[in-house]
Design a protein around this motif. Structure first.
Motif, PDB file in Angstrom:
ATOM      1  N   SER A  72       0.814  -1.205   0.000  1.00  0.00           N
ATOM      2  CA  SER A  72       0.000   0.000   0.000  1.00  0.00           C
ATOM      3  C   SER A  72       0.852   1.262   0.000  1.00  0.00           C
ATOM      4  CB  SER A  72      -0.919  -0.012   1.220  1.00  0.00           C
ATOM      5  OG  SER A  72      -1.712   1.132   1.247  1.00  0.00           O
ATOM      6  N   ILE A  73       1.843   1.304   0.850  1.00  0.00           N
ATOM      7  CA  ILE A  73       2.657   2.516   0.981  1.00  0.00           C
ATOM      8  C   ILE A  73       3.509   2.756  -0.263  1.00  0.00           C
ATOM      9  CG2 ILE A  73       4.795   1.728   2.092  1.00  0.00           C
ATOM     10  CD1 ILE A  73       4.050   3.983   4.233  1.00  0.00           C
ATOM     11  N   ASN A  74       3.806   1.683  -1.001  1.00  0.00           N
ATOM     12  CA  ASN A  74       4.584   1.814  -2.231  1.00  0.00           C
ATOM     13  C   ASN A  74       3.722   1.784  -3.492  1.00  0.00           C
ATOM     14  OD1 ASN A  74       7.545   1.874  -1.464  1.00  0.00           O
ATOM     15  ND2 ASN A  74       6.813   0.150  -0.253  1.00  0.00           N
ATOM     16  N   SER A  75       2.403   1.742  -3.299  1.00  0.00           N
ATOM     17  CA  SER A  75       1.433   1.727  -4.419  1.00  0.00           C
ATOM     18  C   SER A  75       1.727   0.619  -5.423  1.00  0.00           C
ATOM     19  CB  SER A  75       1.399   3.090  -5.115  1.00  0.00           C
ATOM     20  OG  SER A  75       1.053   4.107  -4.209  1.00  0.00           O
ATOM     21  N   ILE A  76       1.943  -0.583  -4.902  1.00  0.00           N
ATOM     22  CA  ILE A  76       2.158  -1.741  -5.771  1.00  0.00           C
ATOM     23  C   ILE A  76       1.238  -2.876  -5.333  1.00  0.00           C
ATOM     24  CG2 ILE A  76       4.551  -1.156  -6.345  1.00  0.00           C
ATOM     25  CD1 ILE A  76       5.502  -3.186  -4.285  1.00  0.00           C
ATOM     26  N   GLU A  77       1.124  -3.862  -6.156  1.00  0.00           N
ATOM     27  CA  GLU A  77       0.287  -5.018  -5.863  1.00  0.00           C
ATOM     28  C   GLU A  77       1.006  -5.948  -4.892  1.00  0.00           C
ATOM     29  OE1 GLU A  77      -2.839  -5.546  -7.289  1.00  0.00           O
ATOM     30  OE2 GLU A  77      -2.619  -3.547  -8.193  1.00  0.00           O
ATOM     31  N   ILE A  78       0.236  -6.661  -4.093  1.00  0.00           N
ATOM     32  CA  ILE A  78       0.814  -7.636  -3.161  1.00  0.00           C
ATOM     33  C   ILE A  78       1.615  -8.685  -3.920  1.00  0.00           C
ATOM     34  CG2 ILE A  78       0.213  -9.526  -1.591  1.00  0.00           C
ATOM     35  CD1 ILE A  78      -1.940  -7.674  -0.413  1.00  0.00           C
TER      36      ILE A  78
END
Length: 154
Positions: A72-78
């Protein structure tokens, strides 16, 4: 999109909250770099390495929580996080997670601290808000008095 709420750093099944007993269960906006690093290092995890597939996170609440926070904090997918860190231990991951949180949270905390020190600025905001609220309240009261047929106040 993949994270609905941030869970406690102490118990991945409970929501991160200010009311939690331990300050180590949450990241506060005014936490400094050292405190954030310390909290992430102490965040609860298990002994297994980070999985490569999201399905392997099913009953690993704390692992899933930290991975979700990082995503979330890096705006990427899990799935991207798992691809990058899958098979690695949590100490490596926690270091990267701390860096990401520090980059995001510390500037906010510094601004909060700066604003809290500027009393005249805060008082100005409060005065402006009070004037606006009073105007809205007076307009609403005038309308209500008209509807119920009472004499308007002065």
């Amino acid at each position: 999109k993949e994270i609905s709420r941030v869970m406690s750093l102490r118990d991945g099944r409970c929501k991160m909250s200010k009311s939690e007993d331990s300050d180590y269960g949450r990241i506060n906006l005014k936490d400094d770099k050292d405190l954030i690093n310390q909290k992430i290092k102490k965040a609860k995890t298990d002994n297994d390495p980070i999985p490569s597939q999201a399905s392997e996170l099913k009953n690993r609440h704390e692992a899933a929580n930290l991975i979700s926070i990082y995503a979330s904090i890096n705006s990427i997918e899990i799935s991207q996080v798992l691809k990058e860190f899958g098979g690695k231990n949590f100490s490596t991951f926690k270091s990267k997670l701390s860096e990401s949180i520090v980059e995001t949270i510390c500037p906010i905390g510094k601004e909060i601290i700066k604003l809290l020190k500027d009393e005249s600025y805060l008082n100005g905001i409060l005065e402006k808000g009070a004037k606006r609220a009073n105007l809205i309240a007076k307009t609403n009261l005038d309308e209500i008095y008209d509807i119920i047929g009472l004499t308007k106040y002065s």
